[in-house]
Motif scaffolding. Structure first.
Motif, short mmCIF file in Angstrom:
data_model
loop_
_atom_site.label_atom_id
_atom_site.label_comp_id
_atom_site.label_asym_id
_atom_site.label_seq_id
_atom_site.Cartn_x
_atom_site.Cartn_y
_atom_site.Cartn_z
N ALA A 68 0.82 -1.22 0.00
CA ALA A 68 0.00 0.00 0.00
C ALA A 68 0.85 1.26 0.00
CB ALA A 68 -0.93 -0.01 1.22
N LEU A 69 2.04 1.19 0.60
CA LEU A 69 2.94 2.34 0.65
C LEU A 69 3.75 2.51 -0.63
CD1 LEU A 69 4.24 1.99 4.31
CD2 LEU A 69 2.97 3.94 3.40
N GLY A 70 3.72 1.50 -1.52
CA GLY A 70 4.48 1.57 -2.76
C GLY A 70 5.70 0.67 -2.79
N PHE A 114 -2.35 -4.63 -4.11
CA PHE A 114 -3.57 -3.92 -4.50
C PHE A 114 -3.53 -3.55 -5.98
CE2 PHE A 114 -3.33 -3.23 0.08
CZ PHE A 114 -4.61 -3.56 0.48
N LEU A 115 -2.35 -3.72 -6.60
CA LEU A 115 -2.22 -3.48 -8.04
C LEU A 115 -2.59 -4.72 -8.81
CD1 LEU A 115 1.12 -1.47 -8.37
CD2 LEU A 115 -1.19 -0.58 -8.49
N ASP A 133 -4.62 -0.35 2.03
CA ASP A 133 -4.51 0.74 1.07
C ASP A 133 -5.26 1.99 1.53
OD1 ASP A 133 -6.90 -0.65 0.77
OD2 ASP A 133 -7.01 -0.35 -1.40
N MET A 134 -6.42 1.79 2.15
CA MET A 134 -7.17 2.95 2.64
C MET A 134 -6.40 3.67 3.75
SD MET A 134 -10.02 3.08 0.89
CE MET A 134 -9.11 2.50 -0.54
N ARG A 135 -5.65 2.93 4.54
CA ARG A 135 -4.89 3.52 5.63
C ARG A 135 -3.60 4.20 5.15
NH1 ARG A 135 -2.75 -0.56 8.44
NH2 ARG A 135 -3.78 -2.35 7.49
N GLU A 138 -0.57 5.29 -11.14
CA GLU A 138 -1.45 4.13 -11.36
C GLU A 138 -2.03 3.64 -10.04
OE1 GLU A 138 -1.21 -0.55 -12.82
OE2 GLU A 138 0.62 0.64 -12.52
N ARG A 139 -1.18 3.49 -9.04
CA ARG A 139 -1.65 2.99 -7.75
C ARG A 139 -2.63 3.97 -7.11
NH1 ARG A 139 0.03 -0.76 -4.13
NH2 ARG A 139 2.01 -1.17 -5.20
#
Length: 624
Positions: A63-65, A227-228, A443-445, A459-460
Motif C-alpha cells: 500500500a505504501l508503494g 492492491f495493483l 490501502d485505505m490507511r 497508477e496505484r
C-alpha cells in the motif's frame, strides 16, 4: 577508487532491497552493496511470504508503494488466506513462492530502478566524522562517500553455522560471513549481542512417499497481496503436504541431544521461541508423541522441498535417521541437513522511530540486525529506513507510522521502545488496534501517506481513489436504501434469521451475521444493480464494504481508544528531563527512561518497567 552517493544500503536481503528501491525512487542517488548479486532477496529459510500478522505487513508494504507484495504475487505457487474461521482482523494472507524466480523478479526490479546502482563487495569499515557517518570502505579497498548509510546485513555479521559439533563460518550455507563491520560499528558506542536461528533439512521429492501424506491445496479466489493488478503472469499452483513425526522418530532425536549445539553448551545465543527446532519441541513437550510437519515445494522446476517443522542443528546422521522413522520418509534422500546459525545484532533501543541510530547520525539499521526474524518484518523496516534516509538527505520530514496506523508502526515501536530478548516475530496479539489494522484496508490507511511522500505511483493512486469512491457510494446506498419485509422475508427465513415486522434501512439488515451481500442481493434488484456498477475488483470492494458495515461498532470504539492514546503521543518529553535526577520515579523507571529517552509520554508508558505511577509523575512534572 572513490564513489559518491546519497544513500548506501549494505546487504541485499529483503530489508536491503526495499530500502534501496524506496530511496532511489524518492530521488536519492543510491548504491546497494551485496556480497553476491546472484543471491539478492534470497529466501534463506522457507520460500514463503506472509502468514499470521506477517501477511498484513506485506499488504502495508504494498500500500505504501513497496515491492514485496507484487513480486510474491508474480512468483506464488500456492496462496491461502489463514484464519478464515475468525473475524477479518485476523485474516492473514500467505503464499508459497518459487525461490529462484523470486530472486530474479527482484533483480529485474533493481536493474530497472532509476538512481539505483549495485556493487558486489563486502564492507570493511564505516567512516564516521564528529558523530556523523560519511562513508565506508570495502575489502577491495574502494571508498564510498555517502550522506546516509543503511545496514541490512541479516545473519551475515560474524555468522557461524552449526550441524552437531561441526562449526563453519558463514552467513548462509555455502556463503561467507561478513567480518570487520560489527567491530567498525561497536567502536562508536553501539551495543551488539548474538542471536541464533535455524533452518530445516531440504528433501528430494523423488524419495518421498506422498501416498502417506495429506495434500494441502491452495486457494484460487480474488485474494492476493498487491492492491495493483499483477496481470496474467502467474505460475502453476502446487500443493503442500502434511504428516507427523512418530515416537520412534523422537527416540532417535533424543539419542542425539548430547551432541546438539543447543544443549551441549556450544550455542549460547538467544534463539526463537515461536519457531523452535524439532529437538526443542521434544524436550519442551515430552508428553507429545507427534508433531506436525509441512512439506512445501521450493519451486516449479526443482525436486527440492522444504520440511517446515523440522528445523534442527543435530548431527547429520541423527537428522537422517530420525526422518526415516516417519513412514512417508522411510527412503528419504536429502540435499543438505538442517543447521543453526549464530550472528550479531544491534540493540534496537539505540534507534529512533525512523530507524536512525541515536549515537551516529545518518546511520540506519533495518532487518535482522535489529533482532527481528522473518522476511516481512525485515522488508517493512527496510522500506521505512529507505524513506527516512532519503528524508535526511533532502531535509524532509521524518516518516513514522503510529501503532493505530499500521502493523509496521507496531513493529518499529516495539523494537525501539521495548528492545528484544529473543528474535522478534510479529503476531496479531502485539497490536492493540488490530480491528483498525485489517489486511483488507491497508490501502485505505496507507496509500495516501505513501502518495504524500512521493512513493506511490499515479497508477496505484488512481486505483485507490476509484476503490474509495466505490466504497463510499455503496455505503451511502446501504445507509439510505429502505427495504420492506415482503421484499426479503422469504430469503431471511431460508437463512434462519428473523423476518422483518417493519421496514428498515439496508445497512441495519446487513449487520446481521447470517446476511451477506452475496445471499441478499438477488432479493433486492436495486442493490444488485449498485454492486454491478463496479467494473473492476468487484469482490475486493464488496468485501471491504461488508466488513465496514458488520464491524462498524467495533471499529468506532477502537478508533476512539486510539484517539485518546494519541493525546499522550502529543506530549513530547525527549530532552526535557534528566531522569537520573528524578527520585520520585522508581529506580527501574529512571534507568529505562534514561537509556531509551522516549519521544513522548505514550512511548514512555510502553517501556517495560515504567509503571502507571511513573507516568503520572511525568505528567505532573511536564505540567509544571
Amino acid at each position: 577508487m572513490k564513489f559518491n552517493y546519497d544513500v548506501i544500503v549494505i546487504g541485499a536481503g529483503h530489508a536491503g532491497c526495499e530500502a534501496a528501491v524506496a530511496a532511489a525512487r524518492l530521488g536519492s542517488k543510491t548504491c546497494l552493496i551485496t556480497m553476491d548479486m546472484n543471491k539478492i532477496a534470497q529466501m534463506s529459510c522457507n520460500p514463503a511470504i506472509g502468514g499470521i500478522a506477517k501477511g498484513q505487513i506485506v499488504r502495508e508494504i504494498d500500500a505504501l508503494g513497496g515491492e514485496m507484495g507484487l513480486i510474491t504475487d508474480r512468483t506464488a505457487i500456492q496462496f491461502r488466506m489463514l484464519n478464515r474461521s475468525k473475524g477479518p482482523a485476523m485474516w492473514s494472507p500467505r503464499a508459497q513462492s518459487d525461490r529462484n524466480k523470486y530472486i530474479w523478479e527482484w533483480r529485474e526490479i533493481l536493474d530497472r530502478t532509476d538512481n539505483l546502482e549495485i556493487w558486489q563487495d563486502s564492507v570493511k569499515e564505516l567512516i564516521v566524522e564528529d558523530g556523523v557517518v560519511v562513508g565506508l570502505t570495502t575489502l577491495w579497498e574502494v571508498t564510498f562517500n555517502a550522506k546516509c548509510i543503511i545496514i541490512t546485513a541479516g545473519t551475515f555479521l560474524n555468522g557461524l553455522m552449526h550441524v552437531g559439533k561441526v562449526q563453519l563460518p558463514g552467513g548462509r550455507m555455502a556463503e561467507p560471513a561478513s567480518y570487520f563491520l560489527t567491530e567498525s560499528i561497536t567502536k562508536h558506542g553501539i551495543h551488539t549481542d548474538r542471536m541464533k536461528t535455524g533452518t530445516p533439512v531440504r528433501i528430494d521429492a523423488r524419495s518421498v512417499d506422498f501416498s502417506l501424506m495429506e495434500p494441502q491445496d491452495g486457494e484460487s479466489d480474488f485474494h492476493k497481496f498487491s492492491f495493483l493488478d499483477t496481470g496474467e503472469k502467474r505460475l502453476d499452483p502446487l500443493p503442500c503436504w502434511t504428516c507427523y513425526t512418530t515416537p520412534e522418530c523422537h527416540d532417535v532425536l533424543r539419542k542425539g541431544l548430547e551432541d546438539s549445539p543447543l544443549y551441549n553448551g556450544q550455542i549460547q545465543s538467544i534463539g526463537p521461541r515461536y519457531c523452535p527446532s524439532v529437538e526443542t519441541k521434544i524436550v519442551n513437550f515430552p508428553d507429545k508423541d507427534k508433531h506436525q510437519l509441512f512439506l512445501e515445494p521450493e519451486g516449479t522446476d526443482t525436486n527440492e522441498m522444504y520440511l517446515n517443522g523440522f528445523s534442527s542443528s543435530l548431527p547429520m546422521d541423527i537428522q537422517l535417521e530420525a526422518l526415516r522413522k516417519v513412514p512417508a520418509f522411510r527412503d528419504v534422500k536429502v540435499y543438505r541437513p538442517g543447521y543453526a546459525i549464530e550472528y550479531d545484532f544491534f540493540d534496537p533501543t539505540q534507534l529512533t522511530h525512523t530507524l536512525e541510530s541515536k549515537l551516529v547520525k545518518n546511520l540506519f539499521f533495518a532487518g535482522q540486525v535489529n533482532g527481528t526474524t522473518g522476511y516481512e518484518e525485515a522488508a517493512a523496516q527496510g522500506l521505512m529506513a529507505g524513506i527516512n534516509a532519503h528524508m535526511n538527505c533532502v531535509g524532509g520530514q521524518e516518516f513514522v507510522l503510529g501503532r493505530d496506523e499500521a502493523y509496521i508502526g507496531v513493529l518499529i515501536d516495539d523494537l525501539v521502545t521495548k528492545g528484544v530478548d529473543e528474535p522478534y516475530r510479529m503476531f496479531t496479539s502485539r497490536a492493540e488496534y488490530r480491528i483498525l489494522l485489517r489486511m483488507d484496508d491497508a490501502d485505505m490507511r496507507l496509500t495516501p501517506k505513501g502518495r504524500a511522500i512521493g512513493l506511490v505511483s499515479d497508477e496505484r493512486f488512481a486505483l485507490y481513489e476509484s476503490k474509495k469512491a466505490h466504497i463510499e457510494r455503496l455505503m451511502d446506498f446501504a445507509t439510505n436504501y429502505s427495504i420492506k419485509g415482503e421484499q426479503v422475508n422469504a430469503t431471511l427465513e431460508s437463512l434462519g434469521t428473523t423476518p422483518l415486522k417493519h421496514g428498515c434501512k439496508l445497512i441495519d439488515l446487513l449487520t446481521r451475521p447470517q446476511i451477506s451481500f452475496a445471499n441478499i442481493q438477488d432479493a433486492l434488484p436495486k442493490f444488485k444493480e449498485e454492486i454491478d456498477k463496479i467494473e473492476n475488483r468487484k469482490e475486493e470492494i464488496v468485501e471491504a464494504v461488508e466488513i465496514l458495515i458488520k464491524y462498524s461498532g467495533y471499529i468506532e470504539r477502537e478508533s476512539q481508544i486510539a484517539e485518546k492514546t494519541k493525546r499522550l503521543e502529543n506530549i513530547k518529553i525527549r530532552g526535557k528531563f534528566d531522569y537520573s535526577k528524578l527520585p520520585s520515579l522508581s529506580y527501574e523507571a529512571r534507568e529505562k527512561l534514561q537509556k531509551i529517552d522516549p519521544e513522548n509520554i505514550a512511548q514512555a508508558s510502553r517501556i517495560p518497567g515504567v509503571s502507571p505511577s511513573d507516568i503520572n509523575v511525568l505528567l505532573v512534572l511536564i505540567r509544571k
